[in-house]
Design an enzyme around this catalytic site. Structure first.
Site, short mmCIF file in Angstrom:
data_model
loop_
_atom_site.label_atom_id
_atom_site.label_comp_id
_atom_site.label_asym_id
_atom_site.label_seq_id
_atom_site.Cartn_x
_atom_site.Cartn_y
_atom_site.Cartn_z
N ARG A 1 11.68 -2.28 11.75
CA ARG A 1 10.61 -1.63 12.51
C ARG A 1 10.26 -2.51 13.71
O ARG A 1 10.23 -3.72 13.60
CB ARG A 1 9.37 -1.53 11.60
CG ARG A 1 9.07 -0.14 11.12
CD ARG A 1 8.01 -0.15 10.04
NE ARG A 1 6.67 -0.53 10.49
CZ ARG A 1 5.57 -0.40 9.75
NH1 ARG A 1 5.66 0.09 8.53
NH2 ARG A 1 4.39 -0.77 10.20
N ARG B 1 -0.61 -8.46 14.03
CA ARG B 1 -1.11 -7.53 13.00
C ARG B 1 -2.01 -8.26 12.00
O ARG B 1 -3.02 -7.73 11.56
CB ARG B 1 0.07 -6.85 12.28
CG ARG B 1 0.74 -5.81 13.16
CD ARG B 1 2.11 -5.44 12.65
NE ARG B 1 2.08 -4.62 11.46
CZ ARG B 1 3.13 -4.39 10.68
NH1 ARG B 1 4.30 -4.96 10.96
NH2 ARG B 1 3.03 -3.63 9.63
N LYS C 1 0.83 -1.22 0.00
CA LYS C 1 0.00 0.00 0.00
C LYS C 1 0.86 1.27 0.00
O LYS C 1 0.60 2.19 -0.75
CB LYS C 1 -0.92 0.05 1.24
CG LYS C 1 -1.90 -1.09 1.35
CD LYS C 1 -2.91 -0.84 2.47
CE LYS C 1 -2.31 -0.73 3.86
NZ LYS C 1 -1.72 -1.97 4.39
N ARG D 1 11.95 -7.20 5.95
CA ARG D 1 11.94 -5.76 5.64
C ARG D 1 12.91 -5.00 6.55
O ARG D 1 12.93 -5.19 7.76
CB ARG D 1 10.52 -5.23 5.82
CG ARG D 1 10.35 -3.79 5.47
CD ARG D 1 8.93 -3.47 5.09
NE ARG D 1 8.02 -3.46 6.23
CZ ARG D 1 6.74 -3.12 6.12
NH1 ARG D 1 6.21 -2.81 4.95
NH2 ARG D 1 5.95 -3.13 7.18
N ARG E 1 -9.44 1.08 9.35
CA ARG E 1 -9.00 -0.28 9.65
C ARG E 1 -10.03 -1.01 10.50
O ARG E 1 -9.83 -2.19 10.81
CB ARG E 1 -7.70 -0.21 10.46
CG ARG E 1 -6.44 -0.58 9.70
CD ARG E 1 -5.31 -0.49 10.69
NE ARG E 1 -4.09 -1.14 10.31
CZ ARG E 1 -3.05 -0.53 9.75
NH1 ARG E 1 -3.12 0.72 9.40
NH2 ARG E 1 -1.94 -1.20 9.54
P1 AMP Z 1 1.02 0.67 9.13
O1 AMP Z 1 2.21 1.55 8.91
O2 AMP Z 1 -0.18 1.09 8.32
O3 AMP Z 1 1.34 -0.80 8.98
O4 AMP Z 1 0.57 0.89 10.65
C1 AMP Z 1 1.44 0.56 11.72
C2 AMP Z 1 0.68 0.49 13.03
O5 AMP Z 1 0.09 1.76 13.32
C3 AMP Z 1 -0.48 -0.50 13.08
O6 AMP Z 1 -0.07 -1.83 13.34
C4 AMP Z 1 -1.30 0.09 14.23
O7 AMP Z 1 -0.71 -0.18 15.49
C5 AMP Z 1 -1.17 1.59 13.98
N1 AMP Z 1 -2.22 2.07 13.06
C6 AMP Z 1 -2.04 2.61 11.82
N2 AMP Z 1 -3.21 2.94 11.27
C7 AMP Z 1 -4.17 2.61 12.17
C8 AMP Z 1 -5.59 2.68 12.19
N3 AMP Z 1 -6.28 3.15 11.14
N4 AMP Z 1 -6.24 2.23 13.30
C9 AMP Z 1 -5.57 1.76 14.36
N5 AMP Z 1 -4.24 1.64 14.41
C10 AMP Z 1 -3.53 2.06 13.32
#
Ligand code: AMP
Length: 208
Positions: free
Chosen positions: A155, A166, A13, A127, A88
């Site tokens: 990360r 996740r 994404k 990654r 989400r």
């Molecule tokens: P991402 O970079 O999109 O993989 O997001 C990393 C982490 O940020 C996720 O595993 C959640 O802990 C938090 N996070 C990001 N977007 C959301 C969301 N829309 N709702 C809740 N937690 C989020």
């Protein structure tokens, strides 16, 4: 144009969003990036989000919804946006819908980039990123060049344990919002297993 990118972690994404942002000159709103920036800056939101994020849990809806709705009011988002990592959960999807309705706007397309769990785990555990440039590598599929290899980092939430959580959150909380958008007739399904360029081409085709 108002577009949502949805898909499991590491479905590409972020990579696709960067290309689409350039192409359509619209705001790229990544909640993951915004939360990581808040953590780095040590803001109250960042401190609250940190424990959830490092273990792969979702940050509570009310915090993320507030963050996004405020971001959508900024000038650069007024003519169009690309949401990456939001909504989400069902509550987030409904809050977004309500806010857009009130503003007389609607989502034009929800691009669902799908990859199987096995691929998610392979992609995420390998990654690494360069803390100096932000460039993303994969130990096996796109190894960092020798001059960068010693400084790449992983990360916190890219470890095997956090990835499991996740994925579980994705299947239990995020996947159920797909029918919500399918019923609205805006869902576009894309196979995320292709090369990044082929995935971009497929997305451009469904958005055309
Ligand atoms: P991402 O970079 O999109 O993989 O997001 C990393 C982490 O940020 C996720 O595993 C959640 O802990 C938090 N996070 C990001 N977007 C959301 C969301 N829309 N709702 C809740 N937690 C989020």
């Amino acid at each position: 144009m108002h577009v949502i990118l949805i898909g499991p972690p590491a479905s590409g994404k972020g990579t696709q969003a960067a290309v689409l942002k350039e192409r359509f000159q619209i705001a790229h709103i990544s909640t993951g990036d915004m939360l990581r920036a808040a953590m780095k800056a040590g803001t109250p939101l960042g401190k609250e989000a940190e424990n959830y994020m490092s273990t792969g849990q979702l940050v509570p809806d009310e915090l993320v919804i507030k963050l996004v709705l405020e971001r959508l009011k900024q000038d650069d988002a007024k003519s169009g946006f690309l949401l990456d990592g939001f909504p989400r959960t069902r509550a987030q999807a409904e809050a977004l819908d309500e806010a857009l309705n009130q503003a007389g706007k609607a989502i034009d397309a929800v691009v669902f980039v799908d990859v199987p769990d096995k691929t998610v785990v392979e992609r995420i555990t390998g990654r690494r990123s360069d803390p100096e440039t932000g460039a993303i590598y994969h130990l096996q599929f796109n190894p960092p060049p020798p001059e960068v290899a010693d400084r790449v980092i992983q990360r916190d939430d890219d470890t095997e344990g956090a990835v499991k959580v996740r994925l579980e959150k994705y299947h239990n909380e995020t996947e159920p919002i797909i029918p919500f958008y399918r019923e609205k007739g805006v869902l576009k399904e894309i196979n995320g297993l292709d090369t990044p360029a082929a995935v971009t081409a497929a997305i451009l085709e469904v958005l055309a």
